[in-house]
Design a protein around this motif. Sequence first.
Motif, mmCIF file in Angstrom:
data_model
loop_
_atom_site.group_PDB
_atom_site.id
_atom_site.type_symbol
_atom_site.label_atom_id
_atom_site.label_comp_id
_atom_site.label_asym_id
_atom_site.label_seq_id
_atom_site.Cartn_x
_atom_site.Cartn_y
_atom_site.Cartn_z
ATOM 1 N N GLU A 40 0.830 -1.203 0.000
ATOM 2 C CA GLU A 40 0.000 0.000 0.000
ATOM 3 C C GLU A 40 0.867 1.257 0.000
ATOM 4 O OE1 GLU A 40 -0.426 -2.626 2.206
ATOM 5 O OE2 GLU A 40 -1.933 -3.412 0.822
ATOM 6 N N GLN A 41 1.894 1.257 0.853
ATOM 7 C CA GLN A 41 2.781 2.430 0.902
ATOM 8 C C GLN A 41 3.510 2.603 -0.428
ATOM 9 O OE1 GLN A 41 4.891 1.007 4.381
ATOM 10 N NE2 GLN A 41 4.689 3.049 5.282
ATOM 11 N N LEU A 42 3.998 1.498 -0.952
ATOM 12 C CA LEU A 42 4.770 1.557 -2.186
ATOM 13 C C LEU A 42 3.914 2.141 -3.309
ATOM 14 C CD1 LEU A 42 7.585 0.838 -3.106
ATOM 15 C CD2 LEU A 42 6.834 -1.508 -3.470
ATOM 16 N N GLU A 43 2.644 1.714 -3.360
ATOM 17 C CA GLU A 43 1.770 2.177 -4.445
ATOM 18 C C GLU A 43 1.361 3.638 -4.293
ATOM 19 O OE1 GLU A 43 -1.131 -1.082 -4.842
ATOM 20 O OE2 GLU A 43 -0.131 -1.487 -6.762
ATOM 21 N N GLN A 44 1.557 4.200 -3.106
ATOM 22 C CA GLN A 44 1.330 5.642 -2.959
ATOM 23 C C GLN A 44 2.382 6.432 -3.722
ATOM 24 O OE1 GLN A 44 1.452 6.812 1.139
ATOM 25 N NE2 GLN A 44 -0.188 5.401 1.683
ATOM 26 N N TYR A 45 3.544 5.820 -3.871
ATOM 27 C CA TYR A 45 4.667 6.566 -4.440
ATOM 28 C C TYR A 45 4.972 6.220 -5.877
ATOM 29 C CZ TYR A 45 5.668 7.922 0.355
ATOM 30 O OH TYR A 45 5.587 8.442 1.620
ATOM 31 N N MET A 46 4.584 5.015 -6.303
ATOM 32 C CA MET A 46 4.938 4.643 -7.674
ATOM 33 C C MET A 46 3.991 3.597 -8.236
ATOM 34 S SD MET A 46 8.298 2.276 -6.964
ATOM 35 C CE MET A 46 8.635 1.859 -8.672
ATOM 36 N N THR A 49 4.779 -2.783 -11.606
ATOM 37 C CA THR A 49 4.403 -3.733 -12.653
ATOM 38 C C THR A 49 3.607 -4.853 -11.968
ATOM 39 O OG1 THR A 49 6.344 -5.128 -12.342
ATOM 40 C CG2 THR A 49 6.583 -3.271 -13.863
ATOM 41 N N PRO A 50 2.790 -5.601 -12.732
ATOM 42 C CA PRO A 50 2.016 -6.708 -12.115
ATOM 43 C C PRO A 50 2.947 -7.698 -11.404
ATOM 44 C CG PRO A 50 1.275 -6.302 -14.366
ATOM 45 C CD PRO A 50 2.483 -5.439 -14.177
ATOM 46 N N ASP A 51 4.102 -7.925 -11.984
ATOM 47 C CA ASP A 51 5.102 -8.825 -11.415
ATOM 48 C C ASP A 51 5.570 -8.332 -10.038
ATOM 49 O OD1 ASP A 51 7.294 -10.427 -10.980
ATOM 50 O OD2 ASP A 51 8.473 -9.651 -12.649
ATOM 51 N N GLU A 52 5.833 -7.050 -9.943
ATOM 52 C CA GLU A 52 6.271 -6.473 -8.666
ATOM 53 C C GLU A 52 5.137 -6.489 -7.651
ATOM 54 O OE1 GLU A 52 9.534 -3.152 -10.234
ATOM 55 O OE2 GLU A 52 7.404 -2.673 -10.249
ATOM 56 N N ARG A 53 3.964 -6.170 -8.135
ATOM 57 C CA ARG A 53 2.804 -6.103 -7.245
ATOM 58 C C ARG A 53 2.599 -7.465 -6.556
ATOM 59 N NH1 ARG A 53 -2.450 -5.998 -6.494
ATOM 60 N NH2 ARG A 53 -3.050 -4.099 -5.372
ATOM 61 N N GLU A 54 2.632 -8.507 -7.361
ATOM 62 C CA GLU A 54 2.458 -9.848 -6.825
ATOM 63 C C GLU A 54 3.633 -10.214 -5.907
ATOM 64 O OE1 GLU A 54 1.231 -14.262 -8.479
ATOM 65 O OE2 GLU A 54 1.482 -12.612 -9.922
ATOM 66 N N GLY A 55 4.826 -9.784 -6.312
ATOM 67 C CA GLY A 55 6.015 -10.021 -5.491
ATOM 68 C C GLY A 55 5.850 -9.422 -4.105
ATOM 69 N N CYS A 56 5.293 -8.215 -4.044
ATOM 70 C CA CYS A 56 5.105 -7.551 -2.741
ATOM 71 C C CYS A 56 4.120 -8.309 -1.871
ATOM 72 C CB CYS A 56 4.610 -6.124 -2.939
ATOM 73 S SG CYS A 56 5.849 -5.050 -3.649
ATOM 74 N N LEU A 57 3.112 -8.922 -2.517
ATOM 75 C CA LEU A 57 2.115 -9.646 -1.735
ATOM 76 C C LEU A 57 2.729 -10.843 -1.020
ATOM 77 C CD1 LEU A 57 -0.893 -9.602 -4.247
ATOM 78 C CD2 LEU A 57 -0.716 -8.371 -2.068
ATOM 79 N N PHE A 58 3.755 -11.416 -1.656
ATOM 80 C CA PHE A 58 4.376 -12.611 -1.087
ATOM 81 C C PHE A 58 5.630 -12.324 -0.266
ATOM 82 C CE2 PHE A 58 2.137 -14.590 -4.765
ATOM 83 C CZ PHE A 58 1.346 -15.456 -4.027
ATOM 84 N N ALA A 59 6.143 -11.096 -0.404
ATOM 85 C CA ALA A 59 7.482 -10.801 0.145
ATOM 86 C C ALA A 59 7.605 -11.210 1.608
ATOM 87 C CB ALA A 59 7.810 -9.331 -0.027
ATOM 88 N N ASN A 73 14.356 7.326 -3.149
ATOM 89 C CA ASN A 73 14.534 8.483 -4.054
ATOM 90 C C ASN A 73 15.467 8.184 -5.226
ATOM 91 O OD1 ASN A 73 12.913 10.567 -3.263
ATOM 92 N ND2 ASN A 73 14.375 11.406 -1.790
ATOM 93 N N LEU A 74 16.313 7.189 -5.077
ATOM 94 C CA LEU A 74 17.272 6.890 -6.150
ATOM 95 C C LEU A 74 16.635 6.070 -7.278
ATOM 96 C CD1 LEU A 74 20.480 5.989 -4.089
ATOM 97 C CD2 LEU A 74 19.630 8.221 -4.795
ATOM 98 N N ILE A 75 15.413 5.581 -7.027
ATOM 99 C CA ILE A 75 14.724 4.782 -8.048
ATOM 100 C C ILE A 75 14.185 5.697 -9.142
ATOM 101 C CG2 ILE A 75 12.660 3.349 -8.480
ATOM 102 C CD1 ILE A 75 13.025 2.158 -5.687
ATOM 103 N N ASP A 76 14.377 5.287 -10.384
ATOM 104 C CA ASP A 76 13.707 5.958 -11.495
ATOM 105 C C ASP A 76 12.349 5.297 -11.638
ATOM 106 O OD1 ASP A 76 12.665 6.875 -13.830
ATOM 107 O OD2 ASP A 76 14.498 6.574 -15.022
ATOM 108 N N ARG A 77 11.312 5.981 -11.133
ATOM 109 C CA ARG A 77 9.994 5.359 -11.038
ATOM 110 C C ARG A 77 9.336 5.146 -12.396
ATOM 111 N NH1 ARG A 77 7.401 9.408 -8.062
ATOM 112 N NH2 ARG A 77 9.330 10.614 -8.209
ATOM 113 N N ILE A 89 12.867 -3.869 -4.801
ATOM 114 C CA ILE A 89 11.430 -4.125 -4.963
ATOM 115 C C ILE A 89 11.234 -5.598 -5.349
ATOM 116 C CG2 ILE A 89 9.351 -3.520 -6.278
ATOM 117 C CD1 ILE A 89 10.284 -0.663 -6.245
ATOM 118 N N PRO A 90 10.430 -6.295 -4.535
ATOM 119 C CA PRO A 90 10.254 -7.732 -4.766
ATOM 120 C C PRO A 90 9.601 -8.010 -6.126
ATOM 121 C CG PRO A 90 9.300 -7.054 -2.664
ATOM 122 C CD PRO A 90 9.643 -5.812 -3.393
#
Length: 393
Positions: A40-46, A49-59, A73-77, A89-90
């Motif tokens: 939820e926090q991550l999606e506030q900022y960027m 991808t579906p792959d990352e989203r699912e990765g976060c659910l399992f992380a 801040n160093l990520i190119d969003r 990012i998982p």
Amino acid sequence: MPYEEDRKYWYDGQGLWDHVPEDDWKSWTWQLRNRITSLEQLEQYMELTPDEREGCLFANKKLALAITPYFFNLIDRNDPNCPIRKQVIPRVCEMTTNAEEMLDPVGEDSHSPVPGIVHRYPDRVLFLVTDRCAAYCRYCTRSRLVSNAQDYNFHPQYEAGLKYIEEHPEVRDVLLSGGDPLLLSDSKLDYLLGRLREIDHVEFIRIGSRIPVFMPQRITEGLCDVFRKHGPLWMSIHVNHPRECTQELKDACERLSFSGVPLGNQSVLLKGVNDDVEVMKALIHRLLRMRVRPYYLYQCDLITGSSHLRANVCKGIEIMKQLRGHTTGYAVPQFVIDAPGGGGKVPMNPQYITKLDEEAIHFKNFEGNLYRYPLKTYPVEDDCRCNKEEILL
Ligand SMILES: *Cc1c(COP(=O)(O)O)cnc(C)c1O
């Protein structure tokens, strides 16, 4: 092609957290408290991808998600292939265990005489002092215990570890790691370092930490005082990509250097992050400018769920070949494989020796030109008695 940002240098500023008072931003406890730790926090900022989203659910079943605001801040969003993004990012492939992958890829548990101590080499030990980090690298070789997502329930046992070291006079070098030792408070570090310093046979102490990279704010004057008090103390940081070399990191490295802490860097060769000679050159050149000596470049361990980030070993050797001789010797790290199952770090070098005969050793230089050097020494009795087969194969 030269790495395109080579001259454009240090990132600076609070970026997405521009509204936050500077004193907060510069406080490491603020950085820790405000880490991004959920989908939820991550999606506030960027946008993920579906792959990352699912990765976060399992992380949180494998290795927790945590990213400091500073590092985020160093990520190119806007770039799904951003080399910083890939490190923290998982992705869903983390949940897949591929052939030959292991939970304890370098056999640490089997070399652990007491919990937290890994005694693999004759004269030095690894001392794991915490299972927490400021942020979590997705390819972590200790994901079995780090962040406790897999219920390993690691509890550092300082007294048992100290006792082991006290009782083993062959241990002349103690390497603190974890987790990240710099998450401990100044007073806890002061205590631990002080206790180690009291052991006569411990000649010096090392710390392995990615905190200067994830949270340079941690390198306070107070911490530097502790280090000055307990030196000689060496530190290995962990930078993988030139974009991580910010002004803040440079300042933190200088604070450490000026407190008498020599700095090395350990990178992991990661697919799509730094498996490219121009990126690697930009990285190691920036490290030298920050007074950091590139130490090891690791082939990525066979940790479960890391295949998407693992580059081919041959790629690593190829990169080494394009570094040695082509740039400052100080800039060139040693490429190693930490042998699967627990053999320790083994150098992986390009082959320079082309032939060894009775008369001479024959070898190539960095440009591929052939040279020979005679084996005979004078007086003749001092002739090389080394085992030639041992050396070459
Ligand atoms: C990496 C490591 C060390 C330190 O190795 P050096 O080559 O001396 O830097 C010590 N013990 C263990 C278990 C290690 O994995």
